[in-house]
Motif scaffolding. Structure first.
Motif, PDB file in Angstrom:
ATOM      1  N   GLY A  76      29.813  32.082  37.370  1.00 35.57           N
ATOM      2  CA  GLY A  76      30.628  32.386  36.199  1.00 35.57           C
ATOM      3  C   GLY A  76      30.926  33.871  36.081  1.00 35.57           C
ATOM      4  O   GLY A  76      32.040  34.272  35.761  1.00 35.57           O
ATOM      5  N   ALA A  77      29.921  34.704  36.360  1.00 37.57           N
ATOM      6  CA  ALA A  77      30.114  36.154  36.309  1.00 37.57           C
ATOM      7  C   ALA A  77      31.111  36.593  37.374  1.00 37.57           C
ATOM      8  O   ALA A  77      31.968  37.440  37.111  1.00 37.57           O
ATOM      9  N   ASP A  78      31.023  36.014  38.562  1.00 35.69           N
ATOM     10  CA  ASP A  78      31.973  36.342  39.618  1.00 35.69           C
ATOM     11  C   ASP A  78      33.393  35.969  39.202  1.00 35.69           C
ATOM     12  O   ASP A  78      34.335  36.742  39.415  1.00 35.69           O
ATOM     13  N   SER A  79      33.549  34.791  38.602  1.00 41.16           N
ATOM     14  CA  SER A  79      34.865  34.342  38.156  1.00 41.16           C
ATOM     15  C   SER A  79      35.406  35.257  37.061  1.00 41.16           C
ATOM     16  O   SER A  79      36.583  35.629  37.062  1.00 41.16           O
ATOM     17  N   PHE A  80      34.538  35.631  36.130  1.00 41.16           N
ATOM     18  CA  PHE A  80      34.947  36.514  35.036  1.00 41.16           C
ATOM     19  C   PHE A  80      35.405  37.856  35.588  1.00 41.16           C
ATOM     20  O   PHE A  80      36.462  38.373  35.221  1.00 41.16           O
ATOM     21  N   HIS A  81      34.609  38.451  36.474  1.00 39.15           N
ATOM     22  CA  HIS A  81      34.962  39.763  37.015  1.00 39.15           C
ATOM     23  C   HIS A  81      36.237  39.696  37.850  1.00 39.15           C
ATOM     24  O   HIS A  81      37.026  40.652  37.845  1.00 39.15           O
ATOM     25  N   THR A 104      33.287  46.810  36.841  1.00 34.78           N
ATOM     26  CA  THR A 104      32.222  47.341  37.686  1.00 34.78           C
ATOM     27  C   THR A 104      32.601  48.761  38.100  1.00 34.78           C
ATOM     28  O   THR A 104      33.785  49.120  38.053  1.00 34.78           O
ATOM     29  N   PRO A 105      31.627  49.556  38.502  1.00 31.01           N
ATOM     30  CA  PRO A 105      31.977  50.897  38.988  1.00 31.01           C
ATOM     31  C   PRO A 105      32.960  50.846  40.157  1.00 31.01           C
ATOM     32  O   PRO A 105      33.853  51.681  40.251  1.00 31.01           O
ATOM     33  N   GLU A 106      32.815  49.842  41.003  1.00 31.50           N
ATOM     34  CA  GLU A 106      33.725  49.708  42.139  1.00 31.50           C
ATOM     35  C   GLU A 106      35.154  49.451  41.672  1.00 31.50           C
ATOM     36  O   GLU A 106      36.109  50.005  42.220  1.00 31.50           O
ATOM     37  N   LEU A 107      35.310  48.605  40.645  1.00 30.13           N
ATOM     38  CA  LEU A 107      36.639  48.311  40.121  1.00 30.13           C
ATOM     39  C   LEU A 107      37.259  49.577  39.551  1.00 30.13           C
ATOM     40  O   LEU A 107      38.427  49.882  39.826  1.00 30.13           O
ATOM     41  N   GLY A 108      36.502  50.308  38.755  1.00 29.67           N
ATOM     42  CA  GLY A 108      37.012  51.550  38.186  1.00 29.67           C
ATOM     43  C   GLY A 108      37.431  52.539  39.262  1.00 29.67           C
ATOM     44  O   GLY A 108      38.490  53.168  39.170  1.00 29.67           O
ATOM     45  N   CYS A 109      36.610  52.663  40.304  1.00 30.22           N
ATOM     46  CA  CYS A 109      36.932  53.575  41.410  1.00 30.22           C
ATOM     47  C   CYS A 109      38.184  53.131  42.155  1.00 30.22           C
ATOM     48  O   CYS A 109      39.038  53.957  42.496  1.00 30.22           O
ATOM     49  N   GLU A 110      38.318  51.837  42.398  1.00 32.41           N
ATOM     50  CA  GLU A 110      39.506  51.323  43.084  1.00 32.41           C
ATOM     51  C   GLU A 110      40.763  51.588  42.259  1.00 32.41           C
ATOM     52  O   GLU A 110      41.805  51.974  42.796  1.00 32.41           O
ATOM     53  N   MET A 111      40.650  51.397  40.947  1.00 29.87           N
ATOM     54  CA  MET A 111      41.803  51.620  40.071  1.00 29.87           C
ATOM     55  C   MET A 111      42.170  53.104  40.036  1.00 29.87           C
ATOM     56  O   MET A 111      43.345  53.463  40.070  1.00 29.87           O
ATOM     57  N   LEU A 112      41.173  53.966  39.964  1.00 29.55           N
ATOM     58  CA  LEU A 112      41.423  55.405  39.962  1.00 29.55           C
ATOM     59  C   LEU A 112      42.064  55.846  41.276  1.00 29.55           C
ATOM     60  O   LEU A 112      43.028  56.614  41.276  1.00 29.55           O
ATOM     61  N   CYS A 113      41.564  55.323  42.381  1.00 30.78           N
ATOM     62  CA  CYS A 113      42.146  55.658  43.688  1.00 30.78           C
ATOM     63  C   CYS A 113      43.589  55.177  43.785  1.00 30.78           C
ATOM     64  O   CYS A 113      44.452  55.869  44.342  1.00 30.78           O
TER      65      CYS A 113
END
Length: 108
Positions: A22-27, A62-71
């Motif tokens: 469920g957490a994977d689907s939400f993210h 997630t920190p990874e999502l934020g970093c990907e979006m910033l990049c």
């Protein structure tokens, strides 16, 4: 002599629990929504809105999502623009003032 490696049944990854799936689907859904919003903001040149989406990526994703979006934003706009992002959650509770004491009520 040729050796063939066979996977050990002891090293197989455990199945994910319902909560983990469920957490994977939400993210995944959150990432899709935030990324679409970021792309739209970048396409229209709305950098304030883009930063808000990036902040939400860090705070709620997630920190990874934020970093990907910033990049992604840097790749579209360029490094000449200064990007200031907020790494803390957006929903930090504000401190409220202490209730007035009885003595204060009499003075007013």
């Amino acid at each position: 002599m040729t050796f063939t490696a066979t996977p050990s049944p002891l090293r197989q990854p455990a199945k994910k629990t319902l909560r983990e799936r469920g957490a994977d689907s939400f993210h995944a859904a959150l990432a899709a929504v935030l990324t679409a919003g970021l792309e739209e903001a970048l396409a229209t040149g709305d950098h304030v809105k883009a930063v808000n989406f990036i902040n939400r990526g860090f705070a709620e994703g997630t920190p990874e999502l934020g970093c990907e979006m910033l990049c992604r934003a840097i790749a579209v706009v360029g490094t000449a623009r200064t990007w200031t992002v907020q790494l803390a959650p957006l929903n930090v509770r504000q401190r409220t003032a202490a209730p007035a004491s009885e003595g204060d009520a009499e003075l007013s």
